[in-house]
Design a protein around this motif. Structure first.
Motif: not given
Length: 90
Positions: A32-34, A1-9
């Motif tokens: 998620x939602x960049x 399973x691929x880990x989702x990043x917390x990067x947003x911008x």
């Protein structure tokens, strides 16, 4: 399973649409939602706001506009043109 990043911008140059498309494709797999932030729009560096936003579609986008507005003869008209161009893509 691929880990989702917390990067947003994410910052991407408006003049480099193909690179922005490639980045958007890669980022959408891990973020998620960049939101993409595009400097270099308009008169000074020549980036096209509509093309930049298309490159990152369907992600949220923001543009950094300087001389494209404050360097224009009619700043109101310049701002409206940029808004209309961006809105046509959104």
């Amino acid at each position: 399973m691929q880990q989702r990043s917390e990067c947003k911008l994410l910052l991407s140059l408006a003049q480099r649409q193909q690179k922005s498309r490639n980045i958007a494709e890669i980022v959408s797999k891990t973020v998620s939602n960049p939101r993409f932030l595009f400097p270099g729009i308009g008169k000074g560096q020549g980036g096209d706001i509509a093309e930049a936003f298309k490159a990152a579609f369907p992600h949220k986008c923001s543009a950094i506009v300087g001389r494209g507005i404050y360097g224009a003869e009619d700043i109101n008209a310049a701002a409206i043109r940029l808004w209309e161009s961006a809105s046509a893509v959104l």
